[in-house]
Write a protein that holds these residues in place. Structure first.
Motif, PDB file in Angstrom:
ATOM      1  N   LEU A   8      71.563  62.545  39.085  1.00 55.44           N
ATOM      2  CA  LEU A   8      72.558  62.457  40.155  1.00 55.44           C
ATOM      3  C   LEU A   8      71.901  62.220  41.510  1.00 55.44           C
ATOM      4  O   LEU A   8      72.468  61.526  42.361  1.00 55.44           O
ATOM      5  CB  LEU A   8      73.436  63.707  40.180  1.00 55.44           C
ATOM      6  N   ASP A   9      70.723  62.796  41.711  1.00 56.03           N
ATOM      7  CA  ASP A   9      69.991  62.550  42.964  1.00 56.03           C
ATOM      8  C   ASP A   9      69.592  61.080  43.098  1.00 56.03           C
ATOM      9  O   ASP A   9      69.557  60.545  44.206  1.00 56.03           O
ATOM     10  CB  ASP A   9      68.731  63.417  43.040  1.00 56.03           C
ATOM     11  N   ASP A  10      69.276  60.441  41.980  1.00 54.22           N
ATOM     12  CA  ASP A  10      68.800  59.060  41.991  1.00 54.22           C
ATOM     13  C   ASP A  10      69.901  58.013  41.838  1.00 54.22           C
ATOM     14  O   ASP A  10      69.651  56.834  42.070  1.00 54.22           O
ATOM     15  CB  ASP A  10      67.811  58.834  40.838  1.00 54.22           C
ATOM     16  N   PHE A  11      71.096  58.428  41.451  1.00 53.92           N
ATOM     17  CA  PHE A  11      72.070  57.493  40.902  1.00 53.92           C
ATOM     18  C   PHE A  11      73.432  57.635  41.576  1.00 53.92           C
ATOM     19  O   PHE A  11      74.144  58.599  41.354  1.00 53.92           O
ATOM     20  CB  PHE A  11      72.173  57.777  39.402  1.00 53.92           C
ATOM     21  N   THR A  12      73.756  56.673  42.441  1.00 54.73           N
ATOM     22  CA  THR A  12      75.092  56.575  43.013  1.00 54.73           C
ATOM     23  C   THR A  12      75.553  55.140  42.799  1.00 54.73           C
ATOM     24  O   THR A  12      74.953  54.212  43.344  1.00 54.73           O
ATOM     25  CB  THR A  12      75.083  56.903  44.511  1.00 54.73           C
ATOM     26  N   PRO A  13      76.602  54.961  42.003  1.00 58.88           N
ATOM     27  CA  PRO A  13      77.027  53.597  41.735  1.00 58.88           C
ATOM     28  C   PRO A  13      77.605  52.918  42.983  1.00 58.88           C
ATOM     29  O   PRO A  13      78.287  53.557  43.778  1.00 58.88           O
ATOM     30  CB  PRO A  13      78.098  53.741  40.650  1.00 58.88           C
ATOM     31  N   ALA A  14      77.309  51.657  43.127  1.00 53.12           N
ATOM     32  CA  ALA A  14      77.873  50.859  44.208  1.00 53.12           C
ATOM     33  C   ALA A  14      79.361  50.639  43.946  1.00 53.12           C
ATOM     34  O   ALA A  14      79.811  50.729  42.803  1.00 53.12           O
ATOM     35  CB  ALA A  14      77.146  49.521  44.285  1.00 53.12           C
ATOM     36  N   PRO A  15      80.140  50.368  44.982  1.00 54.70           N
ATOM     37  CA  PRO A  15      81.581  50.141  44.785  1.00 54.70           C
ATOM     38  C   PRO A  15      81.890  49.030  43.776  1.00 54.70           C
ATOM     39  O   PRO A  15      82.891  49.087  43.085  1.00 54.70           O
ATOM     40  CB  PRO A  15      82.078  49.761  46.181  1.00 54.70           C
ATOM     41  N   ASP A  16      81.005  48.042  43.692  1.00 51.87           N
ATOM     42  CA  ASP A  16      81.241  46.933  42.759  1.00 51.87           C
ATOM     43  C   ASP A  16      80.527  47.122  41.419  1.00 51.87           C
ATOM     44  O   ASP A  16      80.383  46.180  40.643  1.00 51.87           O
ATOM     45  CB  ASP A  16      80.837  45.605  43.393  1.00 51.87           C
ATOM     46  N   ALA A  17      80.101  48.345  41.117  1.00 48.18           N
ATOM     47  CA  ALA A  17      79.404  48.628  39.849  1.00 48.18           C
ATOM     48  C   ALA A  17      80.352  48.422  38.670  1.00 48.18           C
ATOM     49  O   ALA A  17      81.578  48.503  38.804  1.00 48.18           O
ATOM     50  CB  ALA A  17      78.890  50.061  39.851  1.00 48.18           C
ATOM     51  N   PHE A  18      79.764  48.186  37.522  1.00 45.23           N
ATOM     52  CA  PHE A  18      80.548  48.076  36.291  1.00 45.23           C
ATOM     53  C   PHE A  18      81.276  49.385  36.025  1.00 45.23           C
ATOM     54  O   PHE A  18      80.803  50.466  36.396  1.00 45.23           O
ATOM     55  CB  PHE A  18      79.634  47.767  35.088  1.00 45.23           C
ATOM     56  N   GLU A  19      82.419  49.318  35.362  1.00 43.30           N
ATOM     57  CA  GLU A  19      83.171  50.526  35.013  1.00 43.30           C
ATOM     58  C   GLU A  19      82.337  51.469  34.154  1.00 43.30           C
ATOM     59  O   GLU A  19      82.433  52.687  34.294  1.00 43.30           O
ATOM     60  CB  GLU A  19      84.483  50.172  34.304  1.00 43.30           C
ATOM     61  N   ALA A  20      81.497  50.926  33.283  1.00 40.95           N
ATOM     62  CA  ALA A  20      80.643  51.775  32.446  1.00 40.95           C
ATOM     63  C   ALA A  20      79.686  52.591  33.311  1.00 40.95           C
ATOM     64  O   ALA A  20      79.431  53.764  33.020  1.00 40.95           O
ATOM     65  CB  ALA A  20      79.859  50.926  31.448  1.00 40.95           C
ATOM     66  N   THR A  21      79.179  51.996  34.381  1.00 45.46           N
ATOM     67  CA  THR A  21      78.284  52.711  35.294  1.00 45.46           C
ATOM     68  C   THR A  21      79.035  53.826  35.999  1.00 45.46           C
ATOM     69  O   THR A  21      78.550  54.962  36.108  1.00 45.46           O
ATOM     70  CB  THR A  21      77.691  51.733  36.324  1.00 45.46           C
ATOM     71  N   LYS A  22      80.228  53.529  36.474  1.00 41.79           N
ATOM     72  CA  LYS A  22      81.053  54.535  37.146  1.00 41.79           C
ATOM     73  C   LYS A  22      81.421  55.662  36.194  1.00 41.79           C
ATOM     74  O   LYS A  22      81.415  56.838  36.568  1.00 41.79           O
ATOM     75  CB  LYS A  22      82.308  53.895  37.724  1.00 41.79           C
TER      76      LYS A  22
END
Length: 64
Positions: A23-37
Motif C-alpha cells: 500500500l505504501d508503494d502502490f496507488t493506482p492512477a485515475p486511468d488505471a485498469f479496473e483490475a488494478t483498482k
C-alpha cells in the motif's frame, strides 16, 4: 496457479506486513485498469480488517 482452460488465474498469499508495504508503494492512477483498482481495494480492505488502528481512514470518515 489454476491452469484449467477458461479458468486461468493465480492465487496470491500476502503476509500482513507486506500488505502495508504494498500500500505504501502502490496507488493506482485515475486511468488505471479496473483490475488494478480492484487489487488496491482488496489490499486496503484486508489491511483495515487485520490492522484497523493502522489502516488509512475510509473515504467520508465512515467506520467499519
Amino acid at each position: 496457479m489454476n491452469r484449467i482452460p477458461g479458468s486461468e488465474r493465480i492465487h496470491v498469499e500476502i503476509a500482513l506486513h507486506e500488505i502495508a508495504d504494498l500500500l505504501d508503494d502502490f496507488t493506482p492512477a485515475p486511468d488505471a485498469f479496473e483490475a488494478t483498482k480492484t487489487l488496491h481495494q482488496i489490499l486496503t480492505d484486508a489491511y483495515r480488517v487485520f490492522s484497523p488502528e493502522l489502516a488509512p481512514p475510509l473515504e467520508g470518515g465512515e467506520v467499519t
